[in-house]
Design an enzyme around this catalytic site. Structure first.
Site, PDB file in Angstrom:
ATOM      1  N   LYS A  94      -9.378   0.125  -5.811  1.00 40.85           N
ATOM      2  CA  LYS A  94      -9.422   0.740  -4.490  1.00 40.85           C
ATOM      3  C   LYS A  94     -10.783   1.371  -4.252  1.00 40.85           C
ATOM      4  CE  LYS A  94      -7.803   2.375  -0.616  1.00 40.85           C
ATOM      5  NZ  LYS A  94      -6.697   3.265  -0.312  1.00 40.85           N
ATOM      6  N   ASP A 114       1.608   2.728   3.502  1.00 40.16           N
ATOM      7  CA  ASP A 114       0.742   3.907   3.309  1.00 40.16           C
ATOM      8  C   ASP A 114       1.572   5.184   3.325  1.00 40.16           C
ATOM      9  OD1 ASP A 114      -1.596   5.220   2.719  1.00 40.16           O
ATOM     10  OD2 ASP A 114      -2.349   5.249   4.768  1.00 40.16           O
ATOM     11  N   HIS A 128     -10.457   1.339   1.776  1.00 34.81           N
ATOM     12  CA  HIS A 128     -10.252   2.323   2.849  1.00 34.81           C
ATOM     13  C   HIS A 128     -11.470   2.207   3.755  1.00 34.81           C
ATOM     14  CE1 HIS A 128      -8.679   6.197   4.573  1.00 34.81           C
ATOM     15  NE2 HIS A 128      -9.871   6.101   5.118  1.00 34.81           N
ATOM     16  N   HIS A 164      -4.606  -0.508   5.824  1.00 35.41           N
ATOM     17  CA  HIS A 164      -4.171   0.255   7.011  1.00 35.41           C
ATOM     18  C   HIS A 164      -5.134   0.098   8.197  1.00 35.41           C
ATOM     19  CE1 HIS A 164      -6.906   3.101   5.130  1.00 35.41           C
ATOM     20  NE2 HIS A 164      -6.039   3.479   4.231  1.00 35.41           N
ATOM     21  N   HIS A 180       0.866  -1.199   0.000  1.00 40.70           N
ATOM     22  CA  HIS A 180       0.000   0.000   0.000  1.00 40.70           C
ATOM     23  C   HIS A 180       0.891   1.235   0.000  1.00 40.70           C
ATOM     24  CE1 HIS A 180      -3.829   2.185   1.320  1.00 40.70           C
ATOM     25  NE2 HIS A 180      -2.904   3.118   1.203  1.00 40.70           N
ATOM     26  N   HIS A 232       1.560   5.424  -1.697  1.00 37.13           N
ATOM     27  CA  HIS A 232       1.215   6.603  -2.513  1.00 37.13           C
ATOM     28  C   HIS A 232       2.494   7.163  -3.124  1.00 37.13           C
ATOM     29  CE1 HIS A 232      -2.904   6.813  -0.901  1.00 37.13           C
ATOM     30  NE2 HIS A 232      -2.330   6.305   0.178  1.00 37.13           N
TER      31      HIS A 232
HETATM   32  O1  DOR Z   1      -3.354   9.677   5.603  1.00 37.72           O
HETATM   33  C1  DOR Z   1      -3.704   9.348   4.492  1.00 37.72           C
HETATM   34  N1  DOR Z   1      -3.112   9.859   3.394  1.00 37.72           N
HETATM   35  N2  DOR Z   1      -4.703   8.479   4.366  1.00 37.72           N
HETATM   36  C2  DOR Z   1      -5.234   8.193   3.178  1.00 37.72           C
HETATM   37  O2  DOR Z   1      -6.143   7.419   3.134  1.00 37.72           O
HETATM   38  C3  DOR Z   1      -4.759   8.879   1.954  1.00 37.72           C
HETATM   39  C4  DOR Z   1      -3.388   9.338   2.106  1.00 37.72           C
HETATM   40  C5  DOR Z   1      -2.971  10.315   1.035  1.00 37.72           C
HETATM   41  O3  DOR Z   1      -3.216  10.066  -0.139  1.00 37.72           O
HETATM   42  O4  DOR Z   1      -2.382  11.344   1.380  1.00 37.72           O
HETATM   43 ZN    ZN Z   2      -3.284   5.129   1.586  1.00 32.64          ZN
END
Ligand code: DOR
Ligand code: ZN
Length: 347
Positions: A102, A250, A139, A177, A16, A18
């Site tokens: 997702k 995450d 999520h 998460h 997971h 970003h």
């Molecule tokens: O804290 C987070 N940041 N939770 C999420 O679900 C998305 C993520 C983000 O894309 O910044």
């Molecule tokens: Zn995330």
């Protein structure tokens, strides 16, 4: 093992992550590629990655941003909306590049405005995903603003996730998460085909950390940090080596000025220490021998992918993440900025 100073494990995966796009992508990707062989890349760009064509184009931009010689495979996801079509699921599966879809409840988190308003509207899409062996990444928080933020995950299980999992008995679901004892108990007791990712911050910190000496915007993420009893449940289940729980950082980069603001963004950047922080946790738990399963075996096995061939060596050597990494524009404040991390990656 007592006093272990060095640990070699199979090369891990981040289930997971970003990565963003453009200049941020170029800045953060090397941290992940150095540690992880593969990562499940979240689709919450602006605009979101809602089609296979967009996912393939994004994958090319990720590949183009890789440092020379890096050995890293991005596993792509589609962002579900109220209007995702079954044909899009067919295209995603046929591409071989997309590992799952997702589910962001609309309004739950960063860039989730285009998410799903009522999961029942997507039942035909979930059915097609079951048929095509695409995993649903969830999520798991209800979005009703009247619901206490600390109860949103537990309520989501009851109101949305458990019924969805039972309506689609062949669908593979990753509860992303997880942060609560309720989530741990749910996943442990769920039917086969249900698993969860666990972040470093939810294993290392409880909600007191958000307010230690003042408000700490760089420790704000969603789902938000929870109570100590919740953290203990997460730690116990990973220490026990339960194969339904595996690594997903995450890591979610946001420029400093967007976090240190009157309305700061949710997201903690941890890719710079994406395996090292988990090594700390497993050492604290006296379970370093289980780190490899959590980081390199359970996720691959759940997704039906081969385990990685290479290895990664961790050393017990304290180092200090910088106060910030450069971004253009701005800068990025990493988890443990200016503090110390107990383990380091060799080489
Ligand atoms: O804290 C987070 N940041 N939770 C999420 O679900 C998305 C993520 C983000 O894309 O910044
Ligand atoms: Zn995330």
């Amino acid at each position: 093992m007592v006093n272990m100073q060095e640990l070699t494990i199979r090369r891990p995966d981040d289930w997971h992550l970003h990565l963003r796009d453009g200049a941020i992508l170029a800045s953060v990707l090397p941290f992940t590629a150095r540690r992880f062989a593969r990562a499940v890349v979240m689709p919450n760009l602006t605009p979101p990655v809602t089609t296979t064509a967009a996912a393939l184009a994004y994958r090319e931009r990720i590949r183009a941003a890789l440092p020379a010689g890096a050995d890293f495979t991005p596993l792509m996801t589609l962002y579900l909306t109220d209007s995702t079509a079954r044909e899009e699921i067919d295209r995603a599966a046929a591409s071989g590049a997309v590992i799952g879809c997702k589910l962001y409840p609309a309004g739950a988190t960063t860039h989730s405005a285009a998410g799903v308003t009522d999961v029942r509207r997507l039942d035909a899409v979930f059915e097609r995903m079951s048929e095509r062996s695409l995993t649903l990444q969830v999520h798991g928080e209800v979005v009703d603003p009247a619901t206490d933020i600390f109860d949103r995950e537990a309520l989501f299980i009851e109101q949305v996730l458990a019924p969805l999992v039972e309506r689609h008995p062949r669908l593979h679901v990753v509860f992303e998460h997880v942060t609560t004892r309720a989530a741990v108990e749910y996943v442990c007791g769920a039917r086969p085909g249900v698993a969860a990712t666990v972040t470093p911050q939810h294993l290392l910190l409880n909600r007191n950390a958000l307010f230690q000496g003042g408000i700490r915007p760089h420790l704000y993420c969603l789902p938000v940090l929870k109570r100590e009893a919740d953290r203990e449940a997460l730690r116990a289940v990973v220490a026990a080596g339960n194969p339904r729980f595996f690594l997903g950082t995450d890591s979610a980069p946001h420029a400093r000025h967007l976090k240190e603001a009157a309305c700061g963004c949710a997201g903690i950047f941890s890719a710079h220490a994406g395996i090292e922080l988990y090594a700390e946790v497993f050492e604290q738990l006296g379970a370093l021998g289980r780190l490899e399963d959590f980081a390199a075996h359970f996720g691959a096995d759940f997704y039906g992918l081969p385990r990685n061939a290479g290895t990664l060596t961790l050393e017990k050597r304290s180092w200090s993440p910088p106060a910030a990494y450069p971004l253009s524009p701005g800068e990025l404040v990493p988890l443990r900025a200016g503090e110390s991390v107990a383990w380091a990656v060799r080489g």
